[in-house]
Write a protein that holds these residues in place. Structure first.
Motif: not given
Length: 193
Positions: A41-57, A148-150
């Motif tokens: 749960a913690g790792v997945a939430a962190a990866f989701l945040l990273h992906v949102v930032l990367a896709v925005a960039a 990343l979740w996989a």
């Protein structure tokens, strides 16, 4: 609308690039010490945040002329391939054990570890490149977060068994070859376009 082909490509590239990374090892260590679902749960939430930032960039890059975007992403993919090919094997990082085993402490430890360790990481930069290349933020984001979740799930649940069967060096080389191909294709499009 989600493109299955873009999602699948991004999933595969991100999965292969992240497998030899410290994240799989960190997930493995956390998973052996704590309840797997809390860690995930913690790792997945962190990866989701990273992906949102990367896709925005990456989406910001789509505002530039296409030839320039192809040239930039091509060079970055080639640089990423070089990083993968030159990278040394990483040792397990020591992870501080939370004082208790509550959901929030364990998930928080996993979240903070990934948030700090993966910020500006190769896969985050690669996700931004893919978002710029395909101009399909939803498909790229979905593929990247699932990849990343996989890796996190594999690391938490069965990373040790996978690493015994598939050499880490082989996984790294396959990811590098894929990045070289994407980089060459992007540069070819920049020149031909």
């Amino acid at each position: 609308m989600i493109s299955i082909s873009v999602t699948a490509l991004v999933f595969g590239v991100v999965l292969l690039a992240e497998l030899p990374d410290k994240t799989a090892l960190a997930g493995l260590v956390l998973g052996t010490r704590y309840r797997a679902s809390y860690v995930f749960a913690g790792v997945a939430a962190a990866f989701l945040l990273h992906v949102v930032l990367a896709v925005a960039a990456g989406s910001v890059l789509t505002l530039l002329p296409q030839q320039l975007v192809h040239a930039i992403t091509g060079v970055l993919f080639l640089g990423g391939a070089a990083v993968l090919l030159m990278k040394k094997d990483e040792d397990e990082e020591e992870i501080r054990k939370p004082e208790d085993q509550s959901f929030w402490k364990v998930a928080g430890a996993g979240f903070m570890l990934i948030l700090v360790a993966e910020f500006g990481d190769l896969t985050q930069i690669m996700t931004a490149n893919l978002a710029a290349r395909y101009d399909d933020p939803l498909s790229v984001g979905l593929g990247a977060v699932l990849g990343l979740w996989a890796v996190a799930g594999l690391g938490i649940v069965g990373g040790k068994a996978l690493m015994k069967r598939v050499p880490l060096k082989l996984i790294t080389q396959v990811a590098a070859v894929l990045m070289l191909a994407l980089g060459a294709w992007s540069l070819w499009e920049a020149v031909a376009g």
